[in-house]
Design a protein around this motif. Structure first.
Motif, PDB file in Angstrom:
ATOM      1  N   LYS A 235      49.221 -18.947  41.809  1.00  0.00           N
ATOM      2  CA  LYS A 235      47.967 -19.021  41.043  1.00  0.00           C
ATOM      3  C   LYS A 235      46.822 -19.518  41.920  1.00  0.00           C
TER       4      LYS A 235
ATOM      5  N   THR B 114      48.570 -10.881  38.202  1.00  0.00           N
ATOM      6  CA  THR B 114      48.752 -10.221  36.909  1.00  0.00           C
ATOM      7  C   THR B 114      49.962 -10.748  36.157  1.00  0.00           C
ATOM      8  N   SER B 115      51.084 -10.860  36.869  1.00  0.00           N
ATOM      9  CA  SER B 115      52.316 -11.263  36.189  1.00  0.00           C
ATOM     10  C   SER B 115      53.353 -11.747  37.197  1.00  0.00           C
TER      11      SER B 115
ATOM     12  N   ILE C  12      57.497 -12.189  37.038  1.00  0.00           N
ATOM     13  CA  ILE C  12      58.618 -11.799  36.177  1.00  0.00           C
ATOM     14  C   ILE C  12      59.927 -12.307  36.755  1.00  0.00           C
TER      15      ILE C  12
ATOM     16  N   ARG D  47      49.342  -3.852  40.876  1.00  0.00           N
ATOM     17  CA  ARG D  47      49.377  -3.606  39.433  1.00  0.00           C
ATOM     18  C   ARG D  47      49.524  -2.116  39.101  1.00  0.00           C
TER      19      ARG D  47
ATOM     20  N   TRP E 125      52.923  -0.745  40.000  1.00  0.00           N
ATOM     21  CA  TRP E 125      53.967  -1.146  39.058  1.00  0.00           C
ATOM     22  C   TRP E 125      54.106  -0.140  37.919  1.00  0.00           C
TER      23      TRP E 125
ATOM     24  N   ILE F 284      58.974 -13.366  31.224  1.00  0.00           N
ATOM     25  CA  ILE F 284      57.673 -13.509  31.867  1.00  0.00           C
ATOM     26  C   ILE F 284      57.432 -14.987  32.156  1.00  0.00           C
TER      27      ILE F 284
ATOM     28  N   HIS G 296      54.713 -15.974  34.079  1.00  0.00           N
ATOM     29  CA  HIS G 296      53.256 -16.164  34.101  1.00  0.00           C
ATOM     30  C   HIS G 296      52.571 -14.828  33.843  1.00  0.00           C
ATOM     31  N   GLY G 297      51.459 -14.887  33.116  1.00  0.00           N
ATOM     32  CA  GLY G 297      50.639 -13.697  32.933  1.00  0.00           C
ATOM     33  C   GLY G 297      51.098 -12.812  31.789  1.00  0.00           C
ATOM     34  N   GLU G 298      50.710 -11.545  31.876  1.00  0.00           N
ATOM     35  CA  GLU G 298      50.978 -10.623  30.776  1.00  0.00           C
ATOM     36  C   GLU G 298      52.350  -9.961  30.890  1.00  0.00           C
ATOM     37  N   ASP G 299      52.851  -9.537  29.754  1.00  0.00           N
ATOM     38  CA  ASP G 299      54.130  -8.828  29.722  1.00  0.00           C
ATOM     39  C   ASP G 299      53.881  -7.368  30.087  1.00  0.00           C
ATOM     40  N   ILE G 300      54.143  -7.031  31.331  1.00  0.00           N
ATOM     41  CA  ILE G 300      53.926  -5.655  31.787  1.00  0.00           C
ATOM     42  C   ILE G 300      55.244  -4.883  31.860  1.00  0.00           C
TER      43      ILE G 300
END
Length: 239
Positions: free
Chosen positions: A16, A24-25, A27, A81, A84, A104, A106-110
């Motif tokens: 971070k 972004t994420s 995982i 991103r 991915w 996840i 950190h961040g969004e669930d991609i």
């Protein structure tokens, strides 16, 4: 907070600080994602997705991961991103595995939005099984009297088949069990192979028993024939 949780927390905080909003994420995937992180039994497998990932970012990542690099865990896989979201057609087995067991950090669930197409999954399954079959044949032709080489072939071949068995079950719309033994039994029933033999090769990876050259050879030959049978099954799924 245990050592693993502290390691993951420091790992995320460093990322971070280094990448800011471009991170972004992060995982976590595999057994650690759903069964808890017992690092004596499982690796910590992770993916880091950066918006606009470039060469300079990799040097920054090296600095951010100083502590992580000192552990025995695999290096995180870094994705751009856009990359991915555009890779499910070339990594359908890997993406299917991730979708099945992930968390996840950190961040969004991609991961959830990803769609893995059946035809891409079948194509990679056929490619990987065929590649394994060719390698096993080549090894046996060249080194059929070398016990150590045959032992390595059995261990690596059975490990690969376990991973592929999960993907092949998905092709048949079967639910994939968590335990390796159950995966093998399901595949054996579906394909019509000797599940007991595959379970023995799986145990062989942990077994320190020493066999004669002839016994090693017989195991490898049966592993070759089993792989060939699985290949024919996967090929039929594409007809």
């Amino acid at each position: 907070m245990n050592k693993t949780e502290k390691l993951l927390q420091d790992f995320i905080e460093n990322l971070k600080k280094t990448f800011g909003e471009r991170l972004t994420s992060v995982i976590l995937y595999g057994s650690c994602a759903v069964e808890g992180c017992d690092t004596s039994k499982s690796d910590i497998n992770s993916i880091v997705v950066i918006d606009g990932l470039n060469g300079n970012d990799l040097e920054k990542a090296n600095i951010a991961l100083k502590k992580w690099l000192k552990t025995e865990n695999p290096l995180p896989i870094f994705f751009d991103r856009a990359e991915w979201f555009n890779s499910s057609d070339v990594y359908p087995i890997e993406y299917s595995d991730i979708k099945e067991r992930y968390r996840i950090l950190h961040g969004e669930d991609i991961v959830a939005p990803l769609q893995v197409e059946h035809r891409n999954l079948r194509h990679q399954c056929e490619y990987e099984v065929k590649n394994l079959l060719i390698k096993l044949r080549e090894t046996y032709i060249a080194e059929c009297t070398d016990s150590k080489t045959l032992e390595t072939a059995i261990k690596s071949g059975s490990k690969t088949l376990i991973a592929l068995s999960r993907a092949i079950l998905r092709l048949t719309n079967e639910s994939v069990p968590a335990k390796h033994e159950e995966v093998i039994n399901h595949l054996a029933a579906k394909v019509g192979i000797d599940g007991e033999f595959l379970l023995k090769t799986l145990a062989f990876r942990k077994d320190k028993k020493v066999f004669s050259k002839k016994e090693y050879g017989e195991i490898v030959k049966k592993l070759i024939d089993t792989t060939d049978f699985i290949l024919k099954y996967v090929d039929k799924l594409g007809k």
